[in-house]
Design a protein around this motif. Structure first.
Motif, PDB file in Angstrom:
ATOM      1  N   GLU A  78     115.751  68.197 -94.111  1.00  0.00           N
ATOM      2  CA  GLU A  78     116.505  69.365 -93.493  1.00  0.00           C
ATOM      3  C   GLU A  78     116.349  68.655 -91.690  1.00  0.00           C
ATOM      4  O   GLU A  78     117.405  68.639 -91.197  1.00  0.00           O
ATOM      5  N   ALA A  79     115.017  68.033 -91.490  1.00  0.00           N
ATOM      6  CA  ALA A  79     115.218  67.554 -89.947  1.00  0.00           C
ATOM      7  C   ALA A  79     116.108  66.120 -90.090  1.00  0.00           C
ATOM      8  O   ALA A  79     116.925  65.871 -88.996  1.00  0.00           O
ATOM      9  N   THR A 115     102.107  57.837 -77.040  1.00  0.00           N
ATOM     10  CA  THR A 115     102.196  59.366 -77.288  1.00  0.00           C
ATOM     11  C   THR A 115     103.262  59.995 -76.472  1.00  0.00           C
ATOM     12  O   THR A 115     103.772  60.965 -76.753  1.00  0.00           O
ATOM     13  N   SER A 116     103.610  59.322 -75.334  1.00  0.00           N
ATOM     14  CA  SER A 116     104.484  59.961 -74.678  1.00  0.00           C
ATOM     15  C   SER A 116     106.061  59.559 -75.286  1.00  0.00           C
ATOM     16  O   SER A 116     107.142  60.658 -75.086  1.00  0.00           O
ATOM     17  N   TYR A 117     106.156  58.313 -75.824  1.00  0.00           N
ATOM     18  CA  TYR A 117     107.476  58.013 -76.607  1.00  0.00           C
ATOM     19  C   TYR A 117     107.523  58.785 -77.733  1.00  0.00           C
ATOM     20  O   TYR A 117     108.609  59.122 -78.106  1.00  0.00           O
ATOM     21  N   PHE A 118     106.289  58.954 -78.483  1.00  0.00           N
ATOM     22  CA  PHE A 118     106.313  59.888 -79.855  1.00  0.00           C
ATOM     23  C   PHE A 118     107.001  61.371 -79.235  1.00  0.00           C
ATOM     24  O   PHE A 118     107.836  61.891 -80.034  1.00  0.00           O
ATOM     25  N   TYR A 119     106.405  62.062 -77.994  1.00  0.00           N
ATOM     26  CA  TYR A 119     106.782  63.233 -77.721  1.00  0.00           C
ATOM     27  C   TYR A 119     108.308  63.254 -77.470  1.00  0.00           C
ATOM     28  O   TYR A 119     109.258  64.050 -77.817  1.00  0.00           O
ATOM     29  N   ALA A 120     109.001  62.185 -76.819  1.00  0.00           N
ATOM     30  CA  ALA A 120     110.279  62.108 -76.518  1.00  0.00           C
ATOM     31  C   ALA A 120     111.209  61.930 -77.682  1.00  0.00           C
ATOM     32  O   ALA A 120     112.268  62.564 -77.805  1.00  0.00           O
ATOM     33  N   GLN A 122     110.210  63.093 -80.546  1.00  0.00           N
ATOM     34  CA  GLN A 122     110.187  64.212 -81.203  1.00  0.00           C
ATOM     35  C   GLN A 122     111.251  65.239 -80.616  1.00  0.00           C
ATOM     36  O   GLN A 122     111.824  66.141 -81.487  1.00  0.00           O
ATOM     37  N   GLU A 123     111.278  65.231 -79.320  1.00  0.00           N
ATOM     38  CA  GLU A 123     112.429  66.408 -78.670  1.00  0.00           C
ATOM     39  C   GLU A 123     113.864  65.943 -79.329  1.00  0.00           C
ATOM     40  O   GLU A 123     114.329  66.897 -79.301  1.00  0.00           O
ATOM     41  N   SER A 124     113.949  64.623 -79.629  1.00  0.00           N
ATOM     42  CA  SER A 124     115.098  64.366 -79.869  1.00  0.00           C
ATOM     43  C   SER A 124     115.583  64.443 -81.388  1.00  0.00           C
ATOM     44  O   SER A 124     116.682  64.400 -81.814  1.00  0.00           O
ATOM     45  N   GLY A 125     114.526  64.870 -82.267  1.00  0.00           N
ATOM     46  CA  GLY A 125     114.401  65.147 -83.637  1.00  0.00           C
ATOM     47  C   GLY A 125     114.193  63.939 -84.540  1.00  0.00           C
ATOM     48  O   GLY A 125     113.867  64.164 -85.806  1.00  0.00           O
ATOM     49  N   TYR A 127     111.346  61.856 -84.369  1.00  0.00           N
ATOM     50  CA  TYR A 127     109.803  61.942 -84.856  1.00  0.00           C
ATOM     51  C   TYR A 127     109.574  62.491 -85.994  1.00  0.00           C
ATOM     52  O   TYR A 127     108.950  62.009 -87.084  1.00  0.00           O
ATOM     53  N   ASP A 128     110.273  63.598 -86.403  1.00  0.00           N
ATOM     54  CA  ASP A 128     110.143  64.534 -87.511  1.00  0.00           C
ATOM     55  C   ASP A 128     110.733  63.812 -88.580  1.00  0.00           C
ATOM     56  O   ASP A 128     110.573  64.447 -89.663  1.00  0.00           O
ATOM     57  N   CYS A 129     111.579  62.804 -88.534  1.00  0.00           N
ATOM     58  CA  CYS A 129     112.099  62.070 -89.371  1.00  0.00           C
ATOM     59  C   CYS A 129     111.306  60.761 -89.886  1.00  0.00           C
ATOM     60  O   CYS A 129     111.720  60.013 -90.743  1.00  0.00           O
ATOM     61  N   GLY A 130     110.316  60.418 -89.133  1.00  0.00           N
ATOM     62  CA  GLY A 130     109.521  59.302 -89.392  1.00  0.00           C
ATOM     63  C   GLY A 130     108.640  59.509 -90.732  1.00  0.00           C
ATOM     64  O   GLY A 130     108.211  60.566 -90.963  1.00  0.00           O
ATOM     65  N   ILE A 131     108.385  58.446 -91.391  1.00  0.00           N
ATOM     66  CA  ILE A 131     107.467  58.165 -92.785  1.00  0.00           C
ATOM     67  C   ILE A 131     106.230  57.919 -92.364  1.00  0.00           C
ATOM     68  O   ILE A 131     105.215  58.201 -92.780  1.00  0.00           O
TER      69      ILE A 131
END
Length: 587
Positions: A78-79, A115-120, A122-125, A127-131
């Motif tokens: 879904e993500a 961590t800041s890049y991970f957050y950015a 994540q906001e774009s959607g 990070y939640d697609c990373g394996i």
């Protein structure tokens, strides 16, 4: 403990009295060895005491990781559909590109940056697609904190971690006043002391002489892992426990990296085994003339190991004595704080690396005049230069070598004949964890590297490390798009020419390299790698400095995320077409 380590513990005890630390903290240190030795025998606290471990001699993914990848692809359907802008029924799990997000070396600077890049992301959607998620040195510290009870007590662990940096980075790890105050303010000072420093006792009792890097790791654990309530944190100090956060594919799998500096001139056989080798002295002399190289190791919540042999052991068995592929001792899993120390032990790097790090801190006009490392190298022959460059001014940390006598006799010169395995920060070899991420069994399609190492401002060092990596892995490195220096896209294409020490690349990989450069939209005067407070050896950051670094990373991402999305959509479509063609050919 060795003399240096004993001296440091004396320093701790001395400063506790001077600083009038909380009585509970003082007592915890006074009774540390006794309490830890008692707990280390308790199978309720350490269920691994009931388990034996053997070396797994295969470069296939372990069953736990295979299951994770399968579950993760299902979990993120879904993500991924939201990210690429289609309905979820258009997504087949097999078409989802295997994406790894990773950070570089660079101490606390790289921890904040990654961590800041991970957050950015994540906001774009994305990070939640990373394996997979990974990091070298300081960015590995950032990854580690994402898999703790502290971060996961919040709805958004990455955001919570960024917030914690605004307040927790107010002291150096050798600042006795702040360390003891934090321990005293804990809900259980005794538990906090034992979690942070108990690993030193356990490692000493395993038969290993402690090093300064071990002390460094314990202090890192006290600073980065201990929260306000240590009574609920025992599992945060066991890397194997991170698997609970990835069960069912709920989060990306963390991959941590380390290297062994393989220096043949340091190898030997123990006398009883050397006696079995005809002309041993001549064999040894020929062996010593071989060129050194960096051998890569990886940690996941499932396993620790090296592709070169191949050999892997359960993560909970790291730190045990092994012989002939089987453990010969049962001890608690090594404290994760100590592992953080070795993962970020760049001060224990090679002389060449240390000189380059020192020179990178100098003004350009002085740097060009000094160039210490080159002047030294020019006066030596190839072998002498190799030997000199690979001296470690600060000793590496040691661990029992799980590969000791891995193969049947007669035993050969090399790491499998050494009882100890000194491993360290991978930065002298590569500032990004390219080697473990491109293990052919992982079939990673896209690596997104957030680079805040010094090579960001010395791009030739980045090219040098990547060219060496591609040579060893067997890739042709093809430039796809370097029109924007904030986001460079490369295609790594297998060429069948891997070196003897690494597996042959079989899967094409797109490498999206994002250097942590200044962004005029945020602050045209802030050069992220030239500011005095971002020096690799600095541990103290104000809330304002953390915010500035965060905003630069976020804006860099926003300015370039469209390029990353184009890469991902292209890979998704390519995999979908390949699957459909394969299905049609079978019908």
């Amino acid at each position: 403990m060795d003399e240096k380590s004993e001296g440091l513990m004396d320093w701790v005890k001395k400063h506790m009295e001077i600083l009038h630390s909380d009585e509970k903290v003082i007592n915890a240190f006074k009774h540390l060895e006794k309490n830890i030795r008692s707990k280390s025998k308790d199978p309720h606290l350490y269920p691994e005491l009931n388990w034996d471990a053997t070396v797994r001699k295969s470069n296939d993914l372990c069953e736990d990781e295979k299951k994770f990848v399968h579950d993760r692809k299902l979990y993120i359907c879904e993500a991924f559909a939201r990210y690429v802008g289609v309905e979820v029924d258009e997504i087949h799990p097999d078409d989802i590109p295997i994406i790894a997000l990773t950070g570089s070396g660079g101490g606390i600077r790289s921890m904040i940056c990654a961590t800041s890049y991970f957050y950015a992301a994540q906001e774009s959607g994305l990070y939640d697609c990373g394996i997979y998620v990974s990091g070298v040195s300081g960015s590995g510290w950032g990854v580690a904190q994402l898999y703790t009870s502290m971060s996961n007590a919040n709805k958004n662990p990455i955001q919570a971690q960024i917030e914690s940096y605004r307040t927790k980075l107010d002291h150096n790890i050798i600042d006795a006043v702040k360390i003891f105050k934090a321990l005293a303010d804990n809900s259980s000072p005794q538990e906090a002391v034992e979690l942070a420093f108990g690993g030193l006792v356990q490692k000493k009792d395993s038969g290993i002489h402690l090093s300064l890097v071990d002390i460094y790791g314990a202090l890192l654990g006290a600073m980065l892992l201990i929260g306000p309530d240590s009574t609920i944190q025992s599992l945060d100090f066991k890397l194997s426990s991170q698997k609970k956060y990835v069960e069912g594919g709920k989060k990306p799998l963390p991959v941590y990296a380390a290297i062994y500096d393989n220096r043949p001139w340091k190898d030997y056989l123990e006398p009883e085994y050397a006696a079995l080798i005809p002309d041993y002295d001549q064999v040894l002399e020929r062996h010593k003339m071989k060129k050194g190289y960096f051998q890569w190791y990886e940690f996941t919540p499932f396993e620790f190991g090296c592709e070169e042999f191949p050999s892997y052991i359960p993560t909970w068995a790291f730190g045990r004595k092994f012989e002939s592929g089987k453990n010969v001792s049962r001890i608690p899993e090594q404290n994760f704080g100590l592992i953080l120390g070795l993962l970020g032990s760049s001060p224990a790097g090679t002389l060449k690396f240390d000189l380059q790090e020192f020179e990178s801190t100098l003004p350009d006009e002085i740097k060009s005049e000094i160039n210490i490392s080159k002047k030294v190298q020019d006066k030596l022959g190839e072998h002498e230069k190799d030997v000199l460059e690979r001296i470690h001014p600060i000793p590496q940390t040691n661990n029992h070598n799980y590969n000791y006598h891995l193969y049947p006799p007669p035993y050969e010169l090399g790491i499998t004949s050494l009882r100890n395995l000194p491993i360290l920060d991978p930065a002298p070899s590569n500032e990004l964890p390219m080697y473990p991420l491109t293990n052919p069994s992982r079939k990673i399609d896209i690596i997104i590297g957030f680079n805040s190492a010094r090579q960001v401002i010395e791009h030739e060092l980045f090219d040098e490390q990547q060219n060496e990596f591609c040579k060893r892995r067997g890739y042709d490195r093809i430039v796809r798009d370097i029109s924007n220096k904030h986001c460079e896209i490369y295609d790594y294409i297998p060429n069948g020419k891997a070196t003897a020490h690494n597996l042959q690349a079989t899967n094409p990989t797109v490498f999206c390299h994002m250097p942590y450069l200044k962004n005029d939209k945020v602050d045209p005067t802030f050069e992220p790698l030239k500011a005095s407070f971002t020096n690799t050896i600095n541990f103290i950051y104000t809330a304002e400095q953390v915010d500035l670094m965060f905003n630069v990373a976020k804006q860099n991402w926003l300015d370039n995320e469209h390029k990353i999305k184009e890469v991902i959509i292209k890979e998704w479509k390519k995999k979908r077409i390949a699957r459909q063609l394969n299905q049609n050919s079978q019908n």
